[in-house]
Write an enzyme that holds these catalytic residues in place. Structure first.
Site, mmCIF file in Angstrom:
data_model
loop_
_atom_site.group_PDB
_atom_site.id
_atom_site.type_symbol
_atom_site.label_atom_id
_atom_site.label_comp_id
_atom_site.label_asym_id
_atom_site.label_seq_id
_atom_site.Cartn_x
_atom_site.Cartn_y
_atom_site.Cartn_z
ATOM 1 N N ASP A 1 8.127 -42.986 -20.934
ATOM 2 C CA ASP A 1 8.442 -42.257 -22.166
ATOM 3 C C ASP A 1 9.412 -41.112 -21.883
ATOM 4 O OD1 ASP A 1 8.311 -41.794 -24.873
ATOM 5 O OD2 ASP A 1 6.380 -40.743 -24.812
ATOM 6 N N GLY B 1 14.613 -40.779 -25.024
ATOM 7 C CA GLY B 1 15.352 -40.174 -26.135
ATOM 8 C C GLY B 1 15.537 -38.681 -25.932
ATOM 9 N N ASN C 1 7.518 -50.257 -31.943
ATOM 10 C CA ASN C 1 8.883 -49.767 -31.731
ATOM 11 C C ASN C 1 9.914 -50.423 -32.657
ATOM 12 O OD1 ASN C 1 8.381 -49.220 -28.164
ATOM 13 N ND2 ASN C 1 8.402 -47.703 -29.794
HETATM 14 C C1 IPE Z 1 5.200 -45.892 -26.125
HETATM 15 O O1 IPE Z 1 6.130 -44.881 -26.341
HETATM 16 C C2 IPE Z 1 5.893 -47.214 -26.035
HETATM 17 C C3 IPE Z 1 6.740 -47.427 -24.853
HETATM 18 C C4 IPE Z 1 6.880 -46.612 -23.855
HETATM 19 C C5 IPE Z 1 7.437 -48.690 -24.839
HETATM 20 P P1 IPE Z 1 6.477 -44.363 -27.813
HETATM 21 O O2 IPE Z 1 7.517 -43.309 -27.623
HETATM 22 O O3 IPE Z 1 6.830 -45.508 -28.683
HETATM 23 O O4 IPE Z 1 5.090 -43.771 -28.295
HETATM 24 P P2 IPE Z 1 4.750 -42.685 -29.399
HETATM 25 O O5 IPE Z 1 5.444 -43.106 -30.662
HETATM 26 O O6 IPE Z 1 5.289 -41.384 -28.904
HETATM 27 O O7 IPE Z 1 3.266 -42.684 -29.488
HETATM 28 C C1 IPE Z 2 10.638 -44.533 -24.110
HETATM 29 O O1 IPE Z 2 11.425 -43.462 -24.493
HETATM 30 C C2 IPE Z 2 11.296 -45.865 -24.339
HETATM 31 C C3 IPE Z 2 10.720 -46.632 -25.444
HETATM 32 C C4 IPE Z 2 9.692 -46.306 -26.170
HETATM 33 C C5 IPE Z 2 11.368 -47.888 -25.758
HETATM 34 P P1 IPE Z 2 11.521 -42.981 -25.992
HETATM 35 O O2 IPE Z 2 12.650 -43.699 -26.643
HETATM 36 O O3 IPE Z 2 10.220 -43.099 -26.683
HETATM 37 O O4 IPE Z 2 11.901 -41.453 -25.786
HETATM 38 P P2 IPE Z 2 11.399 -40.211 -26.637
HETATM 39 O O5 IPE Z 2 9.908 -40.272 -26.635
HETATM 40 O O6 IPE Z 2 11.971 -40.384 -28.015
HETATM 41 O O7 IPE Z 2 11.948 -39.035 -25.913
HETATM 42 MG MG MG Z 3 8.657 -41.873 -26.913
#
Ligand code: IPE
Ligand code: IPE
Ligand code: MG
Length: 259
Positions: free
Chosen positions: A32, A35, A80
């Site tokens: 995680d 982003g 997602n």
């Molecule tokens: C969990 O992360 C899913 C993956 C790492 C693929 P998210 O970023 O989707 O989870 P939430 O929305 O913060 O719970």
């Molecule tokens: C994890 O990073 C990747 C996926 C869930 C696909 P995020 O895309 O959730 O990154 P943040 O949580 O928005 O920083």
């Molecule tokens: Mg995330």
């Protein structure tokens, strides 16, 4: 003072010495923070996913070198799909680039690819990339690199319950025969046996929740949370998380060996 409120981040441990006899056999990672990593650099979110893919390559080799048996990586959840189309499209194309460039290294390191999730709902090109990688690495008998792709624990459990109910309806199983083993066998981690359950679950980026990941399987996993965002996660961070794991006393409901 206030140590209670300032739990130490495992990644702050430096120069860790690992007990090579107690490397967790199955490590699962909720990757995680891609982003936020990008945002903090004024980059588009997809730049974080691209860098995150490079981290996957490094951590795969590091885990394999440490003797980990199964590395499960949560790459895309059943939730997602809620993200903007451009981001979803980019995430769906990532396995294509990943396997295009990385299968030779996987083979060199004797790593076998497996995938769990609703793969048949992924775009055709993603399915092809995944299926080719599984096929190309099927004879590797070292670490299993298990991607959770379009995976969600509740959906997995619903599908598993349906399978078991069908077996009962077909007369292959009685209600009384349903036990832990029946449930294990109906879940998407069945092929990982005897390592179906993670010993260690790591979540990066400071979030401390499960987000629909392996809810049955983590019943007795050690949970390690680090503030490090996935693109910044290194082999040293992995070792620090394992050191944290090794400092824990796993009791499984019993009492400690030395008590
Ligand atoms: C969990 O992360 C899913 C993956 C790492 C693929 P998210 O970023 O989707 O989870 P939430 O929305 O913060 O719970
Ligand atoms: C994890 O990073 C990747 C996926 C869930 C696909 P995020 O895309 O959730 O990154 P943040 O949580 O928005 O920083
Ligand atoms: Mg995330």
């Amino acid at each position: 003072m206030f140590a209670f409120f300032n739990k130490k981040d495992p990644a702050d441990m430096d120069d860790v010495q690992l007990d090579t006899n107690r490397i967790p056999a199955h490590i699962a990672v909720i990757m995680d923070g891609n982003g936020r990593w990008a945002k903090s650099r004024h980059l588009p979110r997809i730049a974080g996913h691209k860098e995150g893919m490079n981290t996957v390559k490094k951590i795969t080799i590091a885990a394999s070198d440490l003797g980990v048996k199964v590395l499960t990586l949560y790459a895309f959840s059943t939730e997602n799909w809620k993200r903007p189309t451009d981001e979803v499209n980019y995430l769906m194309q990532l396995p294509v680039s990943f396997f295009d460039t990385f299968v030779p290294d996987l083979i060199k390191n004797n790593v076998q690819v497996q995938v769990m999730g609703y793969v048949d709902k992924l775009p055709a090109a993603t399915q092809t990339a995944v299926n080719n990688a599984i096929e190309e690495t099927k004879d590797c008998d070292g670490m299993v690199l298990n991607f959770a792709l379009n995976y969600g624990s509740r959906a997995e459990i619903v599908t598993g319950v349906q399978k078991i109910a069908q077996q009962v309806a077909d007369g292959q199983l009685t209600v009384d025969e349903i036990d832990d083993t029946t449930v294990d066998a109906a879940l998407m981690t069945a092929s990982l046996a005897p390592y179906s359950d993670p010993d260690l679950l790591i979540r990066t980026s400071g979030e401390e929740r499960i987000s629909n990941f392996l809810m049955w399987q983590i019943a007795y996993s050690e949970l390690v949370f680090t503030d490090v965002k996935w693109p910044d996660f290194t082999a040293a961070t992995l070792k620090a998380c394992i050191a944290d794991y090794q400092s824990r006393d796993r009791r499984f409901g019993g009492i400690a060996d030395n008590k």
